[in-house]
Design a protein around this motif. Structure first.
Motif, mmCIF file in Angstrom:
data_model
loop_
_atom_site.group_PDB
_atom_site.id
_atom_site.type_symbol
_atom_site.label_atom_id
_atom_site.label_comp_id
_atom_site.label_asym_id
_atom_site.label_seq_id
_atom_site.Cartn_x
_atom_site.Cartn_y
_atom_site.Cartn_z
ATOM 1 N N GLY A 165 0.809 -1.206 0.000
ATOM 2 C CA GLY A 165 0.000 0.000 0.000
ATOM 3 C C GLY A 165 0.846 1.262 0.000
ATOM 4 O O GLY A 165 2.074 1.213 0.070
ATOM 5 N N PRO A 166 0.216 2.434 -0.059
ATOM 6 C CA PRO A 166 0.961 3.691 -0.093
ATOM 7 C C PRO A 166 1.658 3.956 1.233
ATOM 8 O O PRO A 166 1.191 3.553 2.301
ATOM 9 N N PHE A 167 2.804 4.634 1.149
ATOM 10 C CA PHE A 167 3.523 5.014 2.366
ATOM 11 C C PHE A 167 4.441 6.188 2.068
ATOM 12 O O PHE A 167 4.791 6.458 0.917
ATOM 13 N N THR A 168 4.849 6.880 3.139
ATOM 14 C CA THR A 168 5.846 7.949 3.065
ATOM 15 C C THR A 168 6.900 7.665 4.119
ATOM 16 O O THR A 168 6.571 7.409 5.277
ATOM 17 N N VAL A 169 8.170 7.696 3.711
ATOM 18 C CA VAL A 169 9.275 7.371 4.607
ATOM 19 C C VAL A 169 10.270 8.520 4.607
ATOM 20 O O VAL A 169 10.506 9.152 3.568
ATOM 21 N N ALA A 170 10.822 8.828 5.770
ATOM 22 C CA ALA A 170 11.782 9.926 5.911
ATOM 23 C C ALA A 170 13.054 9.410 6.573
ATOM 24 O O ALA A 170 12.991 8.677 7.568
ATOM 25 N N GLU A 171 14.199 9.839 6.032
ATOM 26 C CA GLU A 171 15.495 9.456 6.571
ATOM 27 C C GLU A 171 16.367 10.705 6.732
ATOM 28 O O GLU A 171 16.279 11.635 5.927
ATOM 29 N N ALA A 172 17.213 10.692 7.741
ATOM 30 C CA ALA A 172 18.279 11.686 7.891
ATOM 31 C C ALA A 172 19.573 10.893 8.021
ATOM 32 O O ALA A 172 19.752 10.150 8.993
ATOM 33 N N ALA A 226 14.975 5.910 10.997
ATOM 34 C CA ALA A 226 14.107 6.510 9.993
ATOM 35 C C ALA A 226 12.666 6.421 10.481
ATOM 36 O O ALA A 226 12.372 5.759 11.493
ATOM 37 N N TYR A 227 11.756 7.066 9.738
ATOM 38 C CA TYR A 227 10.353 7.108 10.145
ATOM 39 C C TYR A 227 9.451 6.877 8.946
ATOM 40 O O TYR A 227 9.774 7.275 7.813
ATOM 41 N N PRO A 277 15.983 0.901 9.571
ATOM 42 C CA PRO A 277 15.730 1.093 10.998
ATOM 43 C C PRO A 277 14.571 2.059 11.198
ATOM 44 O O PRO A 277 14.723 3.171 11.712
ATOM 45 N N VAL A 278 13.387 1.634 10.800
ATOM 46 C CA VAL A 278 12.265 2.548 10.621
ATOM 47 C C VAL A 278 11.279 2.416 11.779
ATOM 48 O O VAL A 278 11.036 1.325 12.296
ATOM 49 N N HIS A 279 10.716 3.569 12.179
ATOM 50 C CA HIS A 279 9.772 3.645 13.287
ATOM 51 C C HIS A 279 8.514 4.373 12.819
ATOM 52 O O HIS A 279 8.580 5.225 11.922
ATOM 53 N N PRO A 280 7.365 4.083 13.431
ATOM 54 C CA PRO A 280 6.133 4.754 13.006
ATOM 55 C C PRO A 280 6.106 6.221 13.435
ATOM 56 O O PRO A 280 6.552 6.572 14.529
ATOM 57 N N ALA A 281 5.584 7.059 12.577
ATOM 58 C CA ALA A 281 5.436 8.485 12.861
ATOM 59 C C ALA A 281 4.546 9.086 11.787
ATOM 60 O O ALA A 281 4.212 8.441 10.787
ATOM 61 N N GLU A 282 4.151 10.337 12.003
ATOM 62 C CA GLU A 282 3.441 11.091 10.965
ATOM 63 C C GLU A 282 4.490 11.682 10.022
ATOM 64 O O GLU A 282 5.339 12.475 10.439
ATOM 65 N N VAL A 283 4.434 11.274 8.761
ATOM 66 C CA VAL A 283 5.404 11.733 7.762
ATOM 67 C C VAL A 283 4.632 12.305 6.588
ATOM 68 O O VAL A 283 3.710 11.667 6.069
ATOM 69 N N SER A 329 8.518 22.798 -2.129
ATOM 70 C CA SER A 329 8.103 21.467 -1.682
ATOM 71 C C SER A 329 8.719 21.240 -0.312
ATOM 72 O O SER A 329 9.769 21.802 0.001
ATOM 73 N N TRP A 330 8.075 20.420 0.507
ATOM 74 C CA TRP A 330 8.639 20.178 1.827
ATOM 75 C C TRP A 330 8.238 18.800 2.345
ATOM 76 O O TRP A 330 7.207 18.243 1.966
ATOM 77 N N GLY A 331 9.092 18.291 3.223
ATOM 78 C CA GLY A 331 8.809 17.055 3.933
ATOM 79 C C GLY A 331 8.950 17.295 5.415
ATOM 80 O O GLY A 331 9.750 18.131 5.854
ATOM 81 N N ALA A 332 8.162 16.565 6.205
ATOM 82 C CA ALA A 332 8.190 16.759 7.650
ATOM 83 C C ALA A 332 7.895 15.451 8.360
ATOM 84 O O ALA A 332 7.212 14.570 7.832
ATOM 85 N N VAL A 333 8.421 15.345 9.578
ATOM 86 C CA VAL A 333 8.156 14.218 10.470
ATOM 87 C C VAL A 333 7.669 14.771 11.800
ATOM 88 O O VAL A 333 8.309 15.662 12.376
ATOM 89 N N ARG A 334 6.547 14.242 12.274
ATOM 90 C CA ARG A 334 5.998 14.658 13.566
ATOM 91 C C ARG A 334 5.790 13.428 14.430
ATOM 92 O O ARG A 334 5.231 12.431 13.983
ATOM 93 N N ILE A 335 6.238 13.514 15.682
ATOM 94 C CA ILE A 335 6.093 12.426 16.644
ATOM 95 C C ILE A 335 5.363 12.976 17.857
ATOM 96 O O ILE A 335 5.857 13.899 18.517
ATOM 97 N N GLY A 336 4.183 12.456 18.128
ATOM 98 C CA GLY A 336 3.416 12.951 19.266
ATOM 99 C C GLY A 336 3.123 14.434 19.185
ATOM 100 O O GLY A 336 3.120 15.125 20.212
ATOM 101 N N GLY A 337 2.910 14.943 17.976
ATOM 102 C CA GLY A 337 2.628 16.360 17.779
ATOM 103 C C GLY A 337 3.854 17.247 17.727
ATOM 104 O O GLY A 337 3.737 18.450 17.494
ATOM 105 N N ARG A 338 5.044 16.674 17.924
ATOM 106 C CA ARG A 338 6.290 17.457 17.912
ATOM 107 C C ARG A 338 6.991 17.255 16.575
ATOM 108 O O ARG A 338 7.192 16.138 16.120
ATOM 109 N N THR A 339 7.378 18.350 15.921
ATOM 110 C CA THR A 339 8.067 18.278 14.638
ATOM 111 C C THR A 339 9.553 18.016 14.871
ATOM 112 O O THR A 339 10.250 18.834 15.483
ATOM 113 N N VAL A 340 10.040 16.873 14.382
ATOM 114 C CA VAL A 340 11.455 16.535 14.534
ATOM 115 C C VAL A 340 12.233 16.738 13.238
ATOM 116 O O VAL A 340 13.465 16.683 13.234
#
Length: 248
Positions: free
Chosen positions: A74-81, A98-99, A116-122, A131-142
């Motif tokens: 299915g669809p997904f969005t993944v973010a890495e630093a 990653a998230y 090494p991926v973890h669940p988050a809002e991406v 254009s922009w990408g963002a990761v939020r964990i518990g409402g906090r933008t990381v």
């Protein structure tokens, strides 16, 4: 003497277990890929990497956010630093955490490619001016990374580094840390470049303590068919660079 990493390999002992290497490659049609690169302060140049890797000079942080509208799970969005590095003479990028916004994708990416991926809002968004990408964990933008004032370019002008994912593999009945080399293939449909902006980056959230971005280098956004590869190489993080590479 060339510099090598000094990071303890015990930092990688809790990475995902590579359970299903190989198998049929995935193809992710018309995925959107945002990449933003920054130079980071040199103080953490070696402490971010294990002994198997050389730092780049200058040291770099590579942020990648990919949205796959279709996949076998299915669809997904993944973010890495990731931290720019070299495995022997070859340029690579180390990913420690990653998230992803899909539980099914988290499981598959970890089991098949060692992400090494973890669940988050991406999120990954595109507008006419940026254009922009963002990761939020518990409402906090990381993480929040932008490409500003896009200009169309050829996909051949973009180069993505192969990723080294921090994971574990079975050796002698136990799970041991390894860096999993993942080098997808890309068939580009469109590409833009622009000014990079990193508005938020929590180094601890990506398990990169001391990574302090300070100088923008590049930003690109591409639409491409992404072929997730069969795995070929591993790296033992504890060995010297020229002795660390293993074939699967």
């Amino acid at each position: 003497m060339p510099l090598v990493g000094t990071r303890p390999t015990t930092d990688f002992e809790h990475g995902p277990l590579l359970r299903q290497p190989g198998g049929e490659p995935w193809v992710l049609p018309r995925a959107q890929i945002l990449q933003v690169m920054y130079e980071i302060e040199q103080g953490a140049m070696t402490s971010l990497l294990p002994p198997a890797l050389h730092p780049t000079i200058p040291p770099t942080l590579v942020v990648t956010v990919m949205r796959a509208p279709e996949s076998p799970v299915g669809p997904f969005t993944v973010a890495e630093a990731k931290i720019g590095c070299r495995s022997g003479a070859r340029p690579r990028a180390l990913s420690v955490r990653a998230y992803c916004d899909s539980a099914a994708a988290c499981e598959a990416l970890a089991a098949r490619w060692g992400y090494p991926v973890h669940p988050a809002e991406v999120v990954l968004a595109k507008r006419y001016d940026r254009s922009w990408g963002a990761v939020r964990i518990g409402g906090r933008t990381v993480l929040e990374a932008h490409l500003v004032d896009p200009e169309a370019i050829s996909g051949s002008d973009i180069q993505y580094l192969a990723t080294l994912n921090t994971a574990r593999v079975e050796r002698g009945g136990e799970a041991v840390p390894r860096l999993i080399q993942v080098d997808p293939e890309y068939q580009f449909h469109s590409a833009d470049r622009g000014m990079p902006e990193l508005l938020a980056f929590d180094a601890e959230a990506f398990a990169l303590p001391g990574a302090e971005p300070y100088w923008p280098v590049s930003a690109s956004l591409a639409v491409a068919d992404v072929a997730m590869p069969e795995l070929r190489y591993l790296v033992d993080p504890a060995k010297p660079p020229l002795a660390a590479v293993e074939r699967i």
